[in-house]
Write a protein that holds these residues in place. Structure first.
Motif, mmCIF file in Angstrom:
data_model
loop_
_atom_site.group_PDB
_atom_site.id
_atom_site.type_symbol
_atom_site.label_atom_id
_atom_site.label_comp_id
_atom_site.label_asym_id
_atom_site.label_seq_id
_atom_site.Cartn_x
_atom_site.Cartn_y
_atom_site.Cartn_z
ATOM 1 N N HIS A 170 35.211 30.736 41.747
ATOM 2 C CA HIS A 170 36.324 30.176 40.979
ATOM 3 C C HIS A 170 37.460 31.187 40.878
ATOM 4 O O HIS A 170 38.638 30.832 41.049
ATOM 5 C CB HIS A 170 35.837 29.777 39.588
ATOM 6 C CG HIS A 170 36.890 29.116 38.750
ATOM 7 N ND1 HIS A 170 37.736 29.833 37.922
ATOM 8 C CD2 HIS A 170 37.254 27.815 38.628
ATOM 9 C CE1 HIS A 170 38.553 28.993 37.322
ATOM 10 N NE2 HIS A 170 38.293 27.761 37.720
ATOM 11 N N ALA A 171 37.132 32.441 40.613
ATOM 12 C CA ALA A 171 38.171 33.471 40.492
ATOM 13 C C ALA A 171 38.930 33.635 41.803
ATOM 14 O O ALA A 171 40.156 33.830 41.802
ATOM 15 C CB ALA A 171 37.540 34.789 40.065
ATOM 16 N N GLN A 173 39.411 31.316 44.131
ATOM 17 C CA GLN A 173 40.193 30.131 44.471
ATOM 18 C C GLN A 173 41.280 29.801 43.459
ATOM 19 O O GLN A 173 42.255 29.122 43.804
ATOM 20 C CB GLN A 173 39.265 28.921 44.602
ATOM 21 C CG GLN A 173 38.248 29.047 45.732
ATOM 22 C CD GLN A 173 37.370 27.817 45.844
ATOM 23 O OE1 GLN A 173 37.781 26.790 46.368
ATOM 24 N NE2 GLN A 173 36.135 27.909 45.337
ATOM 25 N N TYR A 174 41.107 30.265 42.218
ATOM 26 C CA TYR A 174 42.071 29.918 41.160
ATOM 27 C C TYR A 174 42.546 31.170 40.425
ATOM 28 O O TYR A 174 42.444 31.257 39.188
ATOM 29 C CB TYR A 174 41.429 28.927 40.181
ATOM 30 C CG TYR A 174 40.899 27.690 40.856
ATOM 31 C CD1 TYR A 174 41.747 26.619 41.177
ATOM 32 C CD2 TYR A 174 39.549 27.592 41.205
ATOM 33 C CE1 TYR A 174 41.258 25.489 41.812
ATOM 34 C CE2 TYR A 174 39.053 26.469 41.846
ATOM 35 C CZ TYR A 174 39.916 25.425 42.154
ATOM 36 O OH TYR A 174 39.434 24.293 42.797
ATOM 37 N N PRO A 175 43.077 32.150 41.136
ATOM 38 C CA PRO A 175 43.472 33.417 40.489
ATOM 39 C C PRO A 175 44.549 33.231 39.427
ATOM 40 O O PRO A 175 44.663 34.047 38.507
ATOM 41 C CB PRO A 175 43.978 34.268 41.662
ATOM 42 C CG PRO A 175 44.382 33.269 42.708
ATOM 43 C CD PRO A 175 43.413 32.141 42.576
ATOM 44 N N GLN A 176 45.333 32.149 39.537
ATOM 45 C CA GLN A 176 46.395 31.907 38.554
ATOM 46 C C GLN A 176 45.846 31.620 37.161
ATOM 47 O O GLN A 176 46.575 31.720 36.164
ATOM 48 C CB GLN A 176 47.276 30.739 39.019
ATOM 49 C CG GLN A 176 46.608 29.372 39.001
ATOM 50 C CD GLN A 176 45.744 29.079 40.230
ATOM 51 O OE1 GLN A 176 45.529 29.956 41.075
ATOM 52 N NE2 GLN A 176 45.285 27.839 40.338
ATOM 53 N N SER A 177 44.554 31.310 37.076
ATOM 54 C CA SER A 177 43.938 31.027 35.773
ATOM 55 C C SER A 177 43.497 32.286 35.037
ATOM 56 O O SER A 177 43.073 32.216 33.873
ATOM 57 C CB SER A 177 42.733 30.105 35.956
ATOM 58 O OG SER A 177 43.125 28.841 36.451
ATOM 59 N N TYR A 178 43.614 33.437 35.697
ATOM 60 C CA TYR A 178 43.160 34.703 35.122
ATOM 61 C C TYR A 178 44.369 35.599 34.902
ATOM 62 O O TYR A 178 45.107 35.877 35.865
ATOM 63 C CB TYR A 178 42.193 35.389 36.085
ATOM 64 C CG TYR A 178 40.934 34.610 36.357
ATOM 65 C CD1 TYR A 178 39.695 35.036 35.884
ATOM 66 C CD2 TYR A 178 40.959 33.450 37.125
ATOM 67 C CE1 TYR A 178 38.530 34.325 36.146
ATOM 68 C CE2 TYR A 178 39.801 32.725 37.391
ATOM 69 C CZ TYR A 178 38.600 33.170 36.899
ATOM 70 O OH TYR A 178 37.442 32.454 37.159
ATOM 71 N N LEU A 284 36.956 39.992 43.239
ATOM 72 C CA LEU A 284 36.886 41.120 42.303
ATOM 73 C C LEU A 284 38.251 41.579 41.790
ATOM 74 O O LEU A 284 38.378 41.888 40.601
ATOM 75 C CB LEU A 284 36.117 42.268 42.946
ATOM 76 C CG LEU A 284 34.626 41.972 43.207
ATOM 77 C CD1 LEU A 284 33.964 43.133 43.929
ATOM 78 C CD2 LEU A 284 33.894 41.653 41.897
ATOM 79 N N PRO A 285 39.301 41.636 42.618
ATOM 80 C CA PRO A 285 40.604 42.026 42.060
ATOM 81 C C PRO A 285 41.105 41.082 40.973
ATOM 82 O O PRO A 285 41.796 41.513 40.039
ATOM 83 C CB PRO A 285 41.525 42.003 43.290
ATOM 84 C CG PRO A 285 40.611 42.265 44.445
ATOM 85 C CD PRO A 285 39.336 41.555 44.095
ATOM 86 N N THR A 286 40.742 39.811 41.071
ATOM 87 C CA THR A 286 41.130 38.856 40.026
ATOM 88 C C THR A 286 40.338 39.104 38.749
ATOM 89 O O THR A 286 40.892 39.142 37.641
ATOM 90 C CB THR A 286 40.920 37.409 40.510
ATOM 91 O OG1 THR A 286 41.784 37.154 41.625
ATOM 92 C CG2 THR A 286 41.218 36.414 39.405
ATOM 93 N N LEU A 287 39.027 39.291 38.877
ATOM 94 C CA LEU A 287 38.199 39.563 37.704
ATOM 95 C C LEU A 287 38.556 40.898 37.060
ATOM 96 O O LEU A 287 38.307 41.096 35.865
ATOM 97 C CB LEU A 287 36.721 39.552 38.076
ATOM 98 C CG LEU A 287 36.084 38.186 38.330
ATOM 99 C CD1 LEU A 287 34.594 38.343 38.604
ATOM 100 C CD2 LEU A 287 36.298 37.240 37.154
ATOM 101 N N ALA A 288 39.140 41.798 37.838
ATOM 102 C CA ALA A 288 39.521 43.106 37.290
ATOM 103 C C ALA A 288 40.593 42.985 36.207
ATOM 104 O O ALA A 288 40.799 43.913 35.418
ATOM 105 C CB ALA A 288 40.007 44.019 38.412
ATOM 106 N N LYS A 289 41.231 41.823 36.117
ATOM 107 C CA LYS A 289 42.285 41.625 35.117
ATOM 108 C C LYS A 289 41.736 41.332 33.727
ATOM 109 O O LYS A 289 42.494 41.387 32.747
ATOM 110 C CB LYS A 289 43.190 40.461 35.550
ATOM 111 C CG LYS A 289 43.850 40.615 36.906
ATOM 112 C CD LYS A 289 44.594 39.338 37.270
ATOM 113 C CE LYS A 289 45.194 39.402 38.666
ATOM 114 N NZ LYS A 289 45.861 38.117 39.036
ATOM 115 N N ILE A 290 40.457 40.987 33.621
ATOM 116 C CA ILE A 290 39.920 40.526 32.349
ATOM 117 C C ILE A 290 38.665 41.321 31.977
ATOM 118 O O ILE A 290 38.023 41.928 32.828
ATOM 119 C CB ILE A 290 39.562 39.025 32.411
ATOM 120 C CG1 ILE A 290 38.491 38.772 33.485
ATOM 121 C CG2 ILE A 290 40.798 38.179 32.667
ATOM 122 C CD1 ILE A 290 37.970 37.347 33.532
#
Length: 369
Positions: A170-171, A173-178, A284-290
């Protein structure tokens, strides 16, 4: 290809698969049975536990973009300040989070709504075409669930095993949500990539599984003939890898095995292939924001602790929790450790007002030593 030809191909794959079992070493055959026997105890603190607790919660159905009905349960007010969504693992169902639902619903009270759902092909959710049993599709299914049950407000995602891969998908495919929508995530007993390097990888190479997968795709009417082949290969491994401690409750073992045995054979073999080709490192770069929680047992044979350490190293806002003595089903084996870590995650991921409220509630609920 006729059913007879399919059967012959499946039988040949099975014979080759039997030979392939030797590569799994001590995880297979009689050793597994003996190991499993050692991992039960007469002391059963969960004798009489109602493991169907989730069935009594508010229910709904979310239909995915390709028309698959997903069974959903939720507890807590719909207008709670934060929603926590749980995605279960391979060969399980939403009940795999039984202990989290039981304790955290009391601890969080009306401050948190918890949402659970069965992944496609699992539990009470609908089956789907075999070619849709992919990790990419699971990420899209999660987005469908969020769009219906949590279209607004902060969300924390929790995924175990294949559910952790669902969160990663999900992260990606939908990085704009994070972090605008998804403000925290927990990845439990999972891996961003490299599952083929674990002992599970040896299982995935077994020709018997490919024979059953071929049958499921191209001769579904004959799949019942190969049902026992795949279960004979994978079931002993899953049982042995589920728990690490020798004192695990027999009732908990029976509950997890019931979930595994209830998984359709097509779901089992198709998602095994999905795990084999799984690579969501790009998430992982997207999850790194949260804020994130990475948790696992140090006796996890399916997604070894090294996978969790690698993910945590790539996530600067992560907390790594390694549970001594626990296996793959760490949230069932050592629920208190995982529950506490989830409480800390929600406190880190949500506004300061909610943090204060949940902390006071936790202190009121927890017994004084």
């Amino acid at each position: 290809m006729t059913d007879n030809e399919i059967g012959r191909r499946g039988h040949a794959g099975w014979l080759a698969g039997v030979a392939g079992l030797a590569a799994v070493g001590s995880l297979a055959g009689v050793t597994v049975a003996r190991s499993l026997t050692r991992r039960v105890t007469d002391d059963d603190p969960y004798a009489g536990e109602d493991f169907e607790l989730l069935d009594a919660d508010r229910s709904s159905v979310v239909t995915t973009t390709d028309g698959v009905p997903l069974a959903v349960r939720e507890v807590g007010p719909t207008d709670a300040p934060v929603t926590v969504v749980f995605a279960h693992g391979f060969c399980l169902r939403m009940g795999a989070f039984h202990f989290q639902r039981a304790r955290l619903s009391e601890q969080w009270g009306d401050q948190v709504r918890m949402v659970f759902y069965d992944q496609r092909g699992h539990g009470q959710s609908g089956a789907a075409p075999p070619d849709t049993y992919t990790v990419t599709q699971l990420g899209q299914d999660l987005e469908a669930v969020l769009a219906v049950v949590a279209p607004r407000g902060p969300v924390v995602l929790v995924g175990h095993s294949m559910g952790g891969m669902t969160v990663l998908s999900h992260a990606r495919q939908y990085p704009q949500s994070y972090p605008t929508r998804v403000v925290g995530a927990a990845i439990i007993s999972s891996a961003a990539e490299g599952v083929a390097r674990s002992p599970l990888g040896e299982i995935l190479k077994n020709p018997a599984l490919e024979a059953v997968r071929f049958t499921a795709r191209y001769a579904p009417g004959a799949v019942h003939r190969t049902r026992g082949l795949a279960r004979a290969v994978i079931a002993p491994i899953l049982r042995a890898a589920s728990y690490g401690d020798e004192k695990i409750s027999p009732s908990v073992v029976a509950f997890s095995e019931k979930m595994m045995h209830g998984t359709p054979i097509v779901t089992l073999v198709e998602f095994l292939h999905a795990l084999e080709v799984h690579d969501e490192a790009a998430a992982l770069p997207t999850l790194a924001k949260i804020p994130t929680l990475i948790a696992c047992g140090d006796r996890d044979l399916l997604t070894p602790v090294e996978s969790s350490r690698e993910m945590a190293a790539a996530l600067p806002k992560s907390e790594l929790v390694v549970v001594p003595g626990a296996g793959h089903l760490v949230q069932l084996e050592q629920p208190e450790v995982i529950d506490d870590a989830l409480v800390r995650l929600v406190e880190r991921a949500t506004p300061s007002k909610l943090v204060a409220l949940t902390r006071r509630l936790r202190e009121r609920v927890r017994p004084r030593g």
